[in-house]
Design an enzyme around this catalytic site. Structure first.
Site, mmCIF file in Angstrom:
data_model
loop_
_atom_site.group_PDB
_atom_site.id
_atom_site.type_symbol
_atom_site.label_atom_id
_atom_site.label_comp_id
_atom_site.label_asym_id
_atom_site.label_seq_id
_atom_site.Cartn_x
_atom_site.Cartn_y
_atom_site.Cartn_z
ATOM 1 C CG HIS A 85 15.894 0.844 6.625
ATOM 2 N ND1 HIS A 85 16.085 -0.358 7.276
ATOM 3 C CD2 HIS A 85 16.448 1.786 7.426
ATOM 4 C CE1 HIS A 85 16.711 -0.151 8.415
ATOM 5 N NE2 HIS A 85 16.954 1.142 8.530
ATOM 6 C CG HIS A 94 18.472 6.017 7.243
ATOM 7 N ND1 HIS A 94 17.705 6.315 8.339
ATOM 8 C CD2 HIS A 94 18.933 4.755 7.447
ATOM 9 C CE1 HIS A 94 17.701 5.291 9.185
ATOM 10 N NE2 HIS A 94 18.442 4.322 8.666
HETATM 11 P P1 AMP Z 1 18.354 1.632 11.310
HETATM 12 O O1 AMP Z 1 19.131 1.918 12.558
HETATM 13 O O2 AMP Z 1 19.086 1.997 10.065
HETATM 14 O O3 AMP Z 1 17.813 0.214 11.291
HETATM 15 O O4 AMP Z 1 17.118 2.635 11.346
HETATM 16 C C1 AMP Z 1 15.816 2.274 11.658
HETATM 17 C C2 AMP Z 1 15.000 3.531 11.555
HETATM 18 O O5 AMP Z 1 13.630 3.151 11.552
HETATM 19 C C3 AMP Z 1 15.186 4.525 12.704
HETATM 20 O O6 AMP Z 1 15.622 5.774 12.171
HETATM 21 C C4 AMP Z 1 13.817 4.607 13.340
HETATM 22 O O7 AMP Z 1 13.499 5.913 13.773
HETATM 23 C C5 AMP Z 1 12.906 4.160 12.213
HETATM 24 N N1 AMP Z 1 11.656 3.557 12.611
HETATM 25 C C6 AMP Z 1 11.471 2.573 13.529
HETATM 26 N N2 AMP Z 1 10.165 2.243 13.599
HETATM 27 C C7 AMP Z 1 9.515 3.027 12.697
HETATM 28 C C8 AMP Z 1 8.153 3.158 12.296
HETATM 29 N N3 AMP Z 1 7.182 2.399 12.841
HETATM 30 N N4 AMP Z 1 7.843 4.067 11.352
HETATM 31 C C9 AMP Z 1 8.814 4.831 10.800
HETATM 32 N N5 AMP Z 1 10.102 4.747 11.132
HETATM 33 C C10 AMP Z 1 10.457 3.857 12.064
#
Ligand code: AMP
Ligand code: ZN
Length: 137
Positions: free
Chosen positions: A98, A100
């Site tokens: 993903h 950001h």
């Molecule tokens: P990463 O550390 O790059 O894997 O970031 C994962 C991101 O996903 C974090 O910023 C979380 O806040 C976000 N996240 C986790 N669960 C959800 C969800 N159900 N809906 C939207 N964002 C999420």
């Protein structure tokens, strides 16, 4: 299926979706670093950037490019940080790749991503040449 982003794509978990294409979904981060913090994901499950085949990689960046100015306008941001935590050692927590898109504001004092690295390696020209050759393959 346990991947939370696959479940969002499938509509089994709620999301604040802001943009959707055949191959990608963009939705608000549930725990935002700034107002408007958005995640862009391929609809297919790939763990890391390097796992993305070209037919998935292109559309992901097309969506990043499409939503970024809209995010900036929506929250009146001055800029954005566009970044990927690519792999667990880089802090990736959700194993579905993903991007950001984090709105940034003049004076927010967050700094560039360079600030993540407090010490830089000292590399000779020979070492840099060797690394470049290795990457070229
Ligand atoms: P990463 O550390 O790059 O894997 O970031 C994962 C991101 O996903 C974090 O910023 C979380 O806040 C976000 N996240 C986790 N669960 C959800 C969800 N159900 N809906 C939207 N964002 C999420
Ligand atoms: Zn997934």
């Amino acid at each position: 299926m346990s991947c939370i982003f696959c479940r969002i794509v499938d509509g089994d978990l709620p999301s604040r979706t802001v943009h959707e294409t055949d191959q990608t979904l963009a939705f608000l981060d549930a725990n935002p670093l700034a107002p408007g913090h958005t995640l862009v994901v391929p609809k297919e499950h790939y763990e890391t950037v390097g796992d993305l085949p070209p037919e998935a990689a292109g559309p992901v960046f097309e969506t990043v490019s499409a939503v970024t100015p809209r995010i900036e306008r929506a929250v009146d941001a001055d800029a954005t940080t566009v970044a990927v935590n690519n792999g667990t050692a880089a802090g990736q927590e959700v194993p579905h790749t993903h991007v950001h898109v984090v709105p940034r504001f003049d004076g927010d004092d967050v700094g560039p991503i360079h600030r993540l690295f407090s010490a830089r390696p000292s590399l000779s020209d020979a070492e840099l040449d060797e690394i470049a050759a290795e990457i070229r393959g």
